[in-house]
Write an enzyme that holds these catalytic residues in place. Structure first.
Site, PDB file in Angstrom:
ATOM      1  N   ASP A 162       3.266  -3.007   2.011  1.00  0.00           N
ATOM      2  CA  ASP A 162       2.863  -2.668   3.046  1.00  0.00           C
ATOM      3  C   ASP A 162       1.406  -3.328   3.316  1.00  0.00           C
ATOM      4  OD1 ASP A 162       2.563  -1.481   5.692  1.00  0.00           O
ATOM      5  OD2 ASP A 162       3.283   0.361   5.333  1.00  0.00           O
TER       6      ASP A 162
HETATM    7  C1  BGC Z   1       3.046  -0.023   8.741  1.00  0.00           C
HETATM    8  C2  BGC Z   1       4.417  -0.550   8.520  1.00  0.00           C
HETATM    9  C3  BGC Z   1       4.680  -2.115   9.048  1.00  0.00           C
HETATM   10  C4  BGC Z   1       3.415  -2.871   8.936  1.00  0.00           C
HETATM   11  C5  BGC Z   1       3.364  -4.445   9.368  1.00  0.00           C
HETATM   12  C6  BGC Z   1       1.886  -1.006   8.584  1.00  0.00           C
HETATM   13  O1  BGC Z   1       0.612  -0.550   9.013  1.00  0.00           O
HETATM   14  O2  BGC Z   1       2.817   1.046   7.933  1.00  0.00           O
HETATM   15  O3  BGC Z   1       5.318   0.153   8.618  1.00  0.00           O
HETATM   16  O4  BGC Z   1       5.769  -2.588   8.727  1.00  0.00           O
HETATM   17  O5  BGC Z   1       2.014  -2.270   9.334  1.00  0.00           O
HETATM   18  O6  BGC Z   1       3.227  -3.897  10.850  1.00  0.00           O
END
Ligand code: BGC
Length: 758
Positions: free
Chosen positions: A308
């Site tokens: 993530d």
């Molecule tokens: C979130 C994810 C997301 C990623 C990209 C993160 O902050 O937890 O769910 O896919 O950002 O935007």
């Protein structure tokens, strides 16, 4: 969170927190790779391979970087990413572009990648969580929490296909969805992204979403690679706050949080994203037991594991299990992360190359990770057709897609209260319409809607209606008395004198309350209660003597136990998306008969967050010393609750045999009759209750559901098949078992008993 970087150097070892006695190894990946992948791996340098494992935020490649306004790629920065650093993947998560702009940006990126020595196209990832949230004009469907209320898996599949088709049309081939975190903690600010508290619903709907997104052929125009997320336990933070530690014993992890991932892997999900936070003191990104032993060896996942946001370096900056950023890279890659969402520099690439030279990350591990990335690119057909075609963009926002969004929104709306059948309303009634969500677009959509937070209403398509607008269109503006403004916080939306002054001229007061849009940390709250200013609207409306109808537009249950008693009707709307206002209007006026069922237990009090599948002892109330009763479970509304404008009865619950073994199954039938005056849809749910078990059984567990439509007076026999595996639980040896003994099968108020013999 997408913003903060802090550097602190403390070294703690990242020991796996669960023991694993398995000696098995990951399936020999090189063997499963295609010849084309092998050939590429042979030709690629270490630098190219490390680059493939790197994902960068597009804002770093735009003119003016993060402050970009002209929506143009900076040629030098793009070259630096692709030519110098061999970046394998790009993502975006803040700004929405038009389909044409997407085609232009992605074509430019892919054209650059075609100049690279091995011509490996870029894998473009985006958060199309309930529609392509970062595309202007894209259809935004209900969030998962609303889809769960539909109890209609077909709508989930169709919604996922809408998203996939619109994404694919512009060259976005990788979707960071579905969210498979089970929503058992309503404080959690991403509750709306979940399918609610029930494991079975999350498992079935997660599967439906993966199938809807990936279909059977990833090269086709209506598919993208899905990304199950966030593996695992992200939705259960100990203090309810996003991205904070959870404490989850393995038995609980396996019983409540693992099944949706297991099922989605079986359904063929191509990729998985890791939970940013930690479980039992071990950050998931550094947990080899989780990412390799459990995910690869036990669950047999062969796809791509991505981090993530910034979560590799955060092993150093946040979690402090790595003394340096470089050590963080070593821990994450060796634990099983194949691609790092870095996303704002090339440090991951640089450290990874150094670590290989130092012998701290093996070349075999690199080849395994890169092989998976290349395999996905191959499966998506990117090697053959890297460029999107402008001729495909006609599908974006199409009538067909809008219709699916409308069908899903209609079936999600959940009628929680309807005293004296105050609803549906006649269209000539004068409605006094107030409250902060009455004229809001952002509240109907929330996270991942045209921006990350969904809060910027100026970028929503002009065609989307608010509740106020939709009511006015159907009933005529003169029948809607309202001062509701576009901005949630405006004082006008909480103006009690407006209610006092206008009540006499109205027949009914409709109060739209709930929550404005939020995503992730900005959505953190410390109190589930609705703010006082919203509760006061109900109090003021009640004082006028007019009937009071409340519409809850919110991503999680917000409490109003005292004021609820002052209402005549309550309609739960969740985050219904583009067609939400129309669906809510149709339900209020009775053009649509509501059929949603709560996918979570709606608590009455902050201090009593109990799920429907609680243990027996959880409902104990000690009245005085030595005197107890088991009736303490007293939520505002129970899981599965939802009214209709017609009435249904269940009768004749039967089983074809009362005892069974592993080698056979039980056929359960029940008659459902529409005993009211109008056509309606109804979800039929089958629960089980284990009489005695070696692990305390739940009061009940949902095992099957389906949804049918019946005309007035129509009767239908619904059947379900129950096998031993449907009744299993995780025992003290961490094995899924069905123990011999008696079970109740429950549908509505009916109950029958069966016996399982080992
Ligand atoms: C979130 C994810 C997301 C990623 C990209 C993160 O902050 O937890 O769910 O896919 O950002 O935007």
């Amino acid at each position: 969170m997408k913003k903060i970087t802090v550097l602190i150097s403390i070294w703690l070892s990242a020991a796996a927190f669960y023991s694993c006695d398995k000696k098995a190894t990951v399936k020999n990946q090189p063997e499963v790779f295609d010849q084309e992948v092998h050939a590429l791996l042979k030709k690629m340098s270490l630098e190219e391979k490390a680059g493939q494992m790197t994902q960068i935020d597009i804002r770093n490649l735009l003119t003016n970087g993060y402050g970009n306004t002209d929506e143009k790629l900076d040629t030098a920065r793009l070259k630096e990413a692709i030519k110098t650093h061999h970046v394998g993947s790009i993502l975006n998560c803040i700004q929405a572009y038009t389909p044409q702009k997407w085609i232009e940006l992605i074509s430019q990126i892919q054209n650059e990648s075609l100049q690279s020595p091995n011509k490996i196209p870029v894998l473009y990832g985006t958060d199309a969580v309930h529609g392509v949230g970062f595309m202007k004009g894209a259809v935004i469907l209900p969030h998962n929490i609303g889809l769960a209320a539909t109890r209609n898996n077909k709508l989930v599949t169709q919604s996922a296909t809408v998203t996939a088709t619109e994404a694919r049309a512009v060259g976005l081939t990788w979707n960071f969805a579905p969210v498979l975190d089970v929503g058992r903690e309503p404080y959690w600010s991403r509750f709306e992204e979940t399918f609610g508290e029930d494991v079975y619903i999350a498992t079935q709907m997660g599967r439906a979403a993966v199938l809807g997104m990936e279909g059977t052929d990833l090269t086709s125009k209506n598919t993208v690679a899905s990304c199950m997320k966030h593996f695992i336990g992200y939705s259960a933070p100990k203090n309810g706050i996003d991205r904070t530690p959870s404490h989850i014993p393995e038995i609980i992890l396996r019983e409540y949080y693992l099944p949706p991932f297991k099922e989605a892997i079986e359904a063929g999900a191509s990729t998985i994203m890791i939970n940013s936070a930690e479980i039992n003191g071990v950050p998931c990104h550094g947990n080899k037991w989780l990412l390799t032993d459990l995910l690869r060896i036990e669950l047999g996942f062969e796809g791509l594991v991505c981090s993530d946001w910034e979560d590799v370096i955060r092993l150093h900056t946040w979690h402090k299990i790595a003394a340096t950023p470089k050590e963080a890279v070593m821990i994450a890659v060796n634990a099983g992360v194949d691609m790092s969402m870095v996303p704002n520099d090339y440090s991951f690439t640089k450290f990874l190359i150094e670590l290989v030279h130092e012998g701290k990350v093996s070349m075999a591990r690199i080849d395994e990770a890169v092989g998976r990335i290349l395999t996905l690119k191959l499966k998506l057909g990117l090697m053959k057709k890297p460029l999107p075609s402008i001729s495909d963009i006609g599908v974006v926002g199409s009538d067909k897609h809008q219709q699916i969004a409308l069908d899903a929104a209609r079936e999600s709306i959940t009628l929680l209260k309807n005293e004296n059948n105050i609803l549906p309303l006649a269209k000539n009634k004068k409605i006094l319409l107030v409250g902060p969500t009455a004229n809001s677009l952002s509240a109907l959509h929330s996270s991942w809607s045209y921006t990350w937070q969904g809060i910027n209403q100026s970028v929503y398509p002009g065609t989307i209606q608010t509740i106020r607008q939709a009511l006015g269109i159907v009933a005529g503006a003169s029948n809607i008395i309202s001062n509701a403004t576009f901005t949630f916080e405006d004082a006008a939306n909480y103006d009690l004198t407006f209610i006092q002054k206008n009540a006499a001229a109205s027949d009914v007061i409709v109060i739209c309350i709930g929550e404005d849009a939020y995503a992730e940390q900005p959505g953190v709250i410390k109190d589930l209660n609705l703010p006082d200013a919203q509760k006061q609207l109900i109090v003021a409306a009640k004082k006028t003597g007019k009937p009071v109808v409340v519409c809850l537009v919110e991503g999680r249950p917000r409490l109003f136990p005292v004021e609820e008693a002052l209402t005549d009707a309550v309609v739960m709307c969740y985050r219904p998306g583009n067609k939400g206002a129309q669906a809510i209007t149709e339900v209020l006026y009775g053009d649509v008969n509501p059929s949603g069922k709560l996918p979570f237990t709606y608590p009455r009090y902050n201090g009593d967050i109990t799920t429907y599948d609680h243990k027996f002892k959880e409902t104990e109330q000690q009245l005085k010393i030595g005197v107890s009763e088991f009736s303490a479970f007293n939520p505002q509304w129970e899981f599965g609750y939802g009214l209709s404008y017609t009435t249904f009865t269940c009768s004749n619950l039967k089983v074809n045999q009362t005892s069974f073994t592993k080698s056979d199954s039980i056929l359960v039938t029940v008659d459902i009759e529409n005993t009211g005056a109008r056509t309606g849809k109804v979800a039929v749910e089958l629960y089980s209750r284990d009489h005695y078990a070696s692990i305390t059984p739940s009061e009940r567990r949902l095992r099957k559901y389906t949804k049918i439509e019946l005309k007035a007076g129509e009767k239908q026999t619904v059947s379900f098949t129950i096998k031993a595996a449907d009744l299993q639980f995780v025992n003290n040896d961490l094995k899924s078992v069905t123990e011999a003994g008696k079970f109740d099968l429950i549908i509505g108020d009916l109950r029958t008993e069966i016996t399982f013999n080992e």
